[in-house]
Design a protein around this motif. Structure first.
Motif, mmCIF file in Angstrom:
data_model
loop_
_atom_site.group_PDB
_atom_site.id
_atom_site.type_symbol
_atom_site.label_atom_id
_atom_site.label_comp_id
_atom_site.label_asym_id
_atom_site.label_seq_id
_atom_site.Cartn_x
_atom_site.Cartn_y
_atom_site.Cartn_z
ATOM 1 N N MET A 74 96.565 84.467 -33.778
ATOM 2 C CA MET A 74 97.081 84.921 -34.959
ATOM 3 C C MET A 74 96.656 86.546 -35.121
ATOM 4 N N ILE A 75 95.256 86.656 -34.628
ATOM 5 C CA ILE A 75 94.820 87.929 -34.852
ATOM 6 C C ILE A 75 95.089 88.762 -33.786
ATOM 7 N N ASP A 76 95.428 90.125 -33.740
ATOM 8 C CA ASP A 76 95.778 91.059 -33.126
ATOM 9 C C ASP A 76 94.792 91.336 -31.995
ATOM 10 N N GLU A 77 94.663 91.295 -30.787
ATOM 11 C CA GLU A 77 93.597 91.497 -29.846
ATOM 12 C C GLU A 77 93.155 92.978 -30.096
ATOM 13 N N LYS A 78 94.068 93.912 -30.561
ATOM 14 C CA LYS A 78 93.440 95.521 -30.628
ATOM 15 C C LYS A 78 92.790 95.577 -31.878
ATOM 16 N N LEU A 79 93.256 94.790 -32.913
ATOM 17 C CA LEU A 79 92.030 94.619 -33.831
ATOM 18 C C LEU A 79 90.759 94.229 -33.871
ATOM 19 N N LEU A 80 90.775 93.010 -33.168
ATOM 20 C CA LEU A 80 89.510 92.427 -32.602
ATOM 21 C C LEU A 80 88.453 93.083 -31.761
ATOM 22 N N THR A 81 89.361 94.013 -30.663
ATOM 23 C CA THR A 81 88.527 94.924 -29.895
ATOM 24 C C THR A 81 87.871 95.939 -30.868
ATOM 25 N N ALA A 82 88.648 96.416 -31.591
ATOM 26 C CA ALA A 82 88.273 97.653 -32.473
ATOM 27 C C ALA A 82 86.993 97.213 -33.348
ATOM 28 N N GLY A 88 101.599 92.013 -41.530
ATOM 29 C CA GLY A 88 101.473 90.343 -41.175
ATOM 30 C C GLY A 88 100.948 89.798 -42.505
ATOM 31 N N LEU A 89 100.780 90.330 -43.701
ATOM 32 C CA LEU A 89 100.461 89.610 -44.868
ATOM 33 C C LEU A 89 100.977 88.386 -45.217
ATOM 34 N N ASN A 90 102.177 88.012 -44.758
ATOM 35 C CA ASN A 90 102.660 86.819 -44.957
ATOM 36 C C ASN A 90 102.099 85.838 -44.401
ATOM 37 N N ARG A 91 101.377 85.973 -43.229
ATOM 38 C CA ARG A 91 100.681 85.036 -42.385
ATOM 39 C C ARG A 91 99.473 84.091 -43.217
ATOM 40 N N PHE A 92 98.913 84.992 -44.407
ATOM 41 C CA PHE A 92 98.307 84.216 -45.262
ATOM 42 C C PHE A 92 98.654 83.475 -46.347
ATOM 43 N N ARG A 93 99.960 83.173 -46.214
ATOM 44 C CA ARG A 93 100.513 82.058 -47.319
ATOM 45 C C ARG A 93 99.988 82.414 -48.738
ATOM 46 N N ILE A 94 100.244 83.771 -49.133
ATOM 47 C CA ILE A 94 99.790 83.871 -50.598
ATOM 48 C C ILE A 94 100.883 83.830 -51.226
ATOM 49 N N ASP A 95 100.843 83.524 -52.622
ATOM 50 C CA ASP A 95 101.985 83.421 -53.484
ATOM 51 C C ASP A 95 102.518 84.654 -54.159
ATOM 52 N N TYR A 96 103.796 84.692 -54.539
ATOM 53 C CA TYR A 96 104.293 85.623 -55.145
ATOM 54 C C TYR A 96 104.199 87.040 -54.598
ATOM 55 N N LEU A 97 104.534 87.021 -53.057
ATOM 56 C CA LEU A 97 104.415 88.126 -52.248
ATOM 57 C C LEU A 97 105.968 88.653 -52.331
ATOM 58 N N THR A 98 106.043 89.677 -52.903
ATOM 59 C CA THR A 98 107.049 90.917 -52.915
ATOM 60 C C THR A 98 106.857 91.971 -51.911
ATOM 61 N N TRP A 110 90.025 84.036 -45.783
ATOM 62 C CA TRP A 110 89.335 83.870 -46.951
ATOM 63 C C TRP A 110 89.335 85.278 -48.003
ATOM 64 N N VAL A 111 88.902 86.260 -47.050
ATOM 65 C CA VAL A 111 88.706 87.754 -47.831
ATOM 66 C C VAL A 111 90.091 88.056 -48.365
ATOM 67 N N ILE A 112 91.238 87.868 -47.763
ATOM 68 C CA ILE A 112 92.578 88.110 -48.275
ATOM 69 C C ILE A 112 92.855 87.197 -49.375
ATOM 70 N N ARG A 113 92.772 85.986 -49.153
ATOM 71 C CA ARG A 113 93.054 85.018 -50.339
ATOM 72 C C ARG A 113 92.248 85.192 -51.650
ATOM 73 N N LEU A 114 91.046 85.492 -51.458
ATOM 74 C CA LEU A 114 90.226 86.003 -52.497
ATOM 75 C C LEU A 114 90.222 87.237 -53.119
ATOM 76 N N SER A 115 90.703 88.042 -52.472
ATOM 77 C CA SER A 115 91.239 89.444 -52.889
ATOM 78 C C SER A 115 92.548 89.728 -53.570
ATOM 79 N N TRP A 116 93.397 88.685 -52.943
ATOM 80 C CA TRP A 116 94.595 88.598 -53.829
ATOM 81 C C TRP A 116 94.616 87.984 -55.064
#
Length: 136
Positions: free
Chosen positions: A1-9, A36-46, A81-87
């Motif tokens: 799910m997480i991009d390898e480039k991101l994890l490496t950075a 990829g914000l839709n990966r986090f299954r957050i409601d009301y995402l337009t 968890w950071v994204i869901r709580l931040s949302w």
């Protein structure tokens, strides 16, 4: 799910915390979230709410990268968890701003009605015949 480039950075930054590495990790995280914000299954995402959320969250991304501790959780769990709580925080702030805006609009509308009523009453008062002191 997480991009390898991101994890490496992120791992590179934690191995050697330099500002250039942090900037790269923040850019990678920003791109990852934007695409990829839709990966986090957050409601009301337009499209609009996604852009507003990313713009609101972007200044906080460096703190998110800095605070990640691989000994406590995987990055996938941490960022989810950071994204869901931040949302939730983002929407709470949006609702609060909207409520304040509605109160200000209501106060302005009420003030205009009051001014119009005062002007109308003044015109009515001025159109009344003057008291000449004579009894009718």
């Amino acid at each position: 799910m997480i991009d390898e480039k991101l994890l490496t950075a992120i791992n590179d930054y934690h191995r050697e915390p330099k500002s250039e590495r942090l900037e790269l990790a923040v850019r990678e995280l920003g791109a990852f979230l934007y695409l990829g914000l839709n990966r986090f299954r957050i409601d009301y995402l337009t499209e609009d709410s996604r852009s507003d959320f990313i713009a609101w969250l972007y200044p906080r991304l460096s703190g998110i990268v800095r605070n990640y501790n691989e000994n406590r959780s995987s990055f996938n769990t941490y960022i989810t968890w950071v994204i869901r709580l931040s949302w939730r925080t983002f929407w709470r702030n949006q609702y609060s701003k909207d409520a304040c805006q509605r109160v200000l609009e209501t106060e302005a509308f009420t003030s205009l009605l009051s001014v119009e009523a005062d002007q109308s009453n003044a015109q009515d008062w001025n159109s009344c015949p003057a008291d000449t002191g004579e009894d009718y």
